[in-house]
Write a protein that holds these residues in place. Structure first.
Motif, mmCIF file in Angstrom:
data_model
loop_
_atom_site.group_PDB
_atom_site.id
_atom_site.type_symbol
_atom_site.label_atom_id
_atom_site.label_comp_id
_atom_site.label_asym_id
_atom_site.label_seq_id
_atom_site.Cartn_x
_atom_site.Cartn_y
_atom_site.Cartn_z
ATOM 1 N N LEU A 3 26.125 25.092 46.998
ATOM 2 C CA LEU A 3 26.961 26.019 47.821
ATOM 3 C C LEU A 3 28.322 25.402 48.242
ATOM 4 C CD1 LEU A 3 27.271 28.576 49.684
ATOM 5 C CD2 LEU A 3 26.213 27.472 51.330
ATOM 6 N N ILE A 4 29.412 25.972 47.587
ATOM 7 C CA ILE A 4 30.817 25.304 47.918
ATOM 8 C C ILE A 4 31.577 26.556 48.820
ATOM 9 C CG2 ILE A 4 32.739 24.820 46.980
ATOM 10 C CD1 ILE A 4 30.834 24.092 44.344
ATOM 11 N N HIS A 5 31.972 25.892 50.079
ATOM 12 C CA HIS A 5 32.915 26.903 50.634
ATOM 13 C C HIS A 5 34.399 26.679 50.465
ATOM 14 C CE1 HIS A 5 29.537 26.749 54.046
ATOM 15 N NE2 HIS A 5 29.529 27.771 53.241
ATOM 16 N N VAL A 6 34.965 27.536 50.226
ATOM 17 C CA VAL A 6 36.507 27.551 49.950
ATOM 18 C C VAL A 6 37.430 28.498 51.008
ATOM 19 C CG1 VAL A 6 38.363 28.446 48.130
ATOM 20 C CG2 VAL A 6 36.086 27.734 47.539
ATOM 21 N N PRO A 7 37.809 27.706 51.873
ATOM 22 C CA PRO A 7 38.874 28.443 52.909
ATOM 23 C C PRO A 7 39.958 28.933 52.531
ATOM 24 C CG PRO A 7 38.223 26.098 53.397
ATOM 25 C CD PRO A 7 37.706 26.222 52.148
ATOM 26 N N LEU A 8 40.459 29.863 52.637
ATOM 27 C CA LEU A 8 41.796 30.738 52.399
ATOM 28 C C LEU A 8 42.707 30.756 53.572
ATOM 29 C CD1 LEU A 8 40.172 33.555 50.537
ATOM 30 C CD2 LEU A 8 40.980 31.438 49.467
ATOM 31 N N ARG A 9 44.132 30.503 53.136
ATOM 32 C CA ARG A 9 45.138 30.743 54.183
ATOM 33 C C ARG A 9 45.548 32.160 53.812
ATOM 34 N NH1 ARG A 9 48.263 26.580 53.157
ATOM 35 N NH2 ARG A 9 47.137 25.607 54.815
ATOM 36 N N ALA A 10 45.640 32.939 55.050
ATOM 37 C CA ALA A 10 45.989 34.335 54.844
ATOM 38 C C ALA A 10 47.590 34.551 55.262
ATOM 39 C CB ALA A 10 44.993 35.007 55.647
ATOM 40 N N PRO A 11 48.382 35.330 54.796
ATOM 41 C CA PRO A 11 49.561 35.854 55.397
ATOM 42 C C PRO A 11 49.495 36.401 56.565
ATOM 43 C CG PRO A 11 49.548 36.606 53.140
ATOM 44 C CD PRO A 11 48.103 36.173 53.530
ATOM 45 N N ALA A 12 50.567 36.192 57.647
ATOM 46 C CA ALA A 12 50.500 36.383 58.916
ATOM 47 C C ALA A 12 50.003 38.099 59.133
ATOM 48 C CB ALA A 12 51.712 36.370 59.498
ATOM 49 N N PHE A 13 49.056 38.375 59.706
ATOM 50 C CA PHE A 13 48.812 39.874 60.081
ATOM 51 C C PHE A 13 48.232 40.401 58.889
ATOM 52 C CE2 PHE A 13 52.530 39.029 62.543
ATOM 53 C CZ PHE A 13 52.085 38.996 63.857
ATOM 54 N N THR A 14 47.477 39.476 58.106
ATOM 55 C CA THR A 14 46.713 40.024 56.840
ATOM 56 C C THR A 14 45.211 39.492 57.295
ATOM 57 O OG1 THR A 14 48.680 39.618 55.557
ATOM 58 C CG2 THR A 14 46.463 39.878 54.320
ATOM 59 N N VAL A 15 44.417 40.714 56.764
ATOM 60 C CA VAL A 15 42.937 40.057 56.817
ATOM 61 C C VAL A 15 42.259 40.352 55.409
ATOM 62 C CG1 VAL A 15 42.469 41.347 59.063
ATOM 63 C CG2 VAL A 15 42.105 42.656 56.982
ATOM 64 N N LEU A 16 41.320 39.646 55.185
ATOM 65 C CA LEU A 16 40.659 39.591 53.923
ATOM 66 C C LEU A 16 39.984 40.913 53.454
ATOM 67 C CD1 LEU A 16 40.115 37.251 51.617
ATOM 68 C CD2 LEU A 16 37.358 37.311 52.942
ATOM 69 N N PRO A 17 40.306 41.430 52.175
ATOM 70 C CA PRO A 17 39.799 42.702 51.978
ATOM 71 C C PRO A 17 38.309 42.866 52.015
ATOM 72 C CG PRO A 17 41.131 41.946 50.490
ATOM 73 C CD PRO A 17 41.043 40.500 51.342
ATOM 74 N N SER A 18 37.813 44.020 52.604
ATOM 75 C CA SER A 18 36.298 44.086 52.853
ATOM 76 C C SER A 18 35.470 44.042 51.551
ATOM 77 C CB SER A 18 36.099 45.567 53.494
ATOM 78 O OG SER A 18 36.571 46.432 52.649
ATOM 79 N N ASP A 19 35.995 44.102 50.450
ATOM 80 C CA ASP A 19 35.392 43.810 49.047
ATOM 81 C C ASP A 19 35.743 42.456 48.705
ATOM 82 O OD1 ASP A 19 37.918 44.516 48.629
ATOM 83 O OD2 ASP A 19 37.604 45.897 47.007
ATOM 84 N N ALA A 20 36.142 41.479 49.371
ATOM 85 C CA ALA A 20 36.585 40.253 48.803
ATOM 86 C C ALA A 20 35.412 39.593 47.990
ATOM 87 C CB ALA A 20 37.062 39.220 50.114
ATOM 88 N N ALA A 21 34.306 39.378 48.425
ATOM 89 C CA ALA A 21 33.193 38.939 47.481
ATOM 90 C C ALA A 21 33.134 39.574 46.144
ATOM 91 C CB ALA A 21 31.890 38.966 48.277
ATOM 92 N N GLY A 22 33.304 40.761 46.086
ATOM 93 C CA GLY A 22 33.145 41.423 44.915
ATOM 94 C C GLY A 22 34.462 41.186 43.933
ATOM 95 N N ILE A 23 35.630 41.156 44.655
ATOM 96 C CA ILE A 23 36.808 40.834 43.958
ATOM 97 C C ILE A 23 36.632 39.267 43.215
ATOM 98 C CG2 ILE A 23 39.329 40.281 44.251
ATOM 99 C CD1 ILE A 23 39.291 42.586 46.360
ATOM 100 N N PHE A 24 36.231 38.365 44.086
ATOM 101 C CA PHE A 24 36.280 37.174 43.430
ATOM 102 C C PHE A 24 35.257 36.851 42.535
ATOM 103 C CE2 PHE A 24 38.850 35.936 47.149
ATOM 104 C CZ PHE A 24 39.604 34.894 46.669
ATOM 105 N N ALA A 25 34.204 37.823 42.808
ATOM 106 C CA ALA A 25 33.028 37.697 41.853
ATOM 107 C C ALA A 25 33.368 38.399 40.141
ATOM 108 C CB ALA A 25 31.691 38.445 42.050
#
Length: 100
Positions: A3-25
């Motif tokens: 299990l590998i965790h990858v933290p992301l830095r987001a632009p100001a006032f930006t949230v991770l898309p709700s479908d982020a897991a699918g996007i990365f997959a």
């Protein structure tokens, strides 16, 4: 399995898309061993992805995850401005999977 965790830095006032897991997959490639992706948009320290990877060793698993993560943030429009901060392996006590 790792299990590998990858933290992301987001632009100001930006949230991770709700479908982020699918996007990365969707950036998985044959032979990279990535079995599952989980997204944690509200993780302490910022949005974090969890990758479950089947691999013969940790270094190979990490390389596959970092290659996929960097490619996804560079190429997918919904991830514009996100950057891969780092990565680390989550160590889970053995009793978690052996039923003890």
């Amino acid at each position: 399995m790792y299990l590998i965790h990858v933290p992301l830095r987001a632009p100001a006032f930006t949230v991770l898309p709700s479908d982020a897991a699918g996007i990365f997959a969707s950036f998985k490639e044959n032979g990279d061993g990535i079995e599952h992706v989980a997204a944690h948009p509200d993780a302490p320290g910022g949005p974090t992805l969890g990758f479950f990877v089947v691999s013969c060793d940790l270094a190979t698993a990490e390389q596959a995850v970092f290659r996929l993560s960097r490619r996804a943030v560079a190429e997918h429009a919904a991830l514009q401005g996100f950057t891969v901060v780092s990565g680390n392996t989550a160590f889970v006590p053995e009793s978690w999977w052996d039923g003890k």
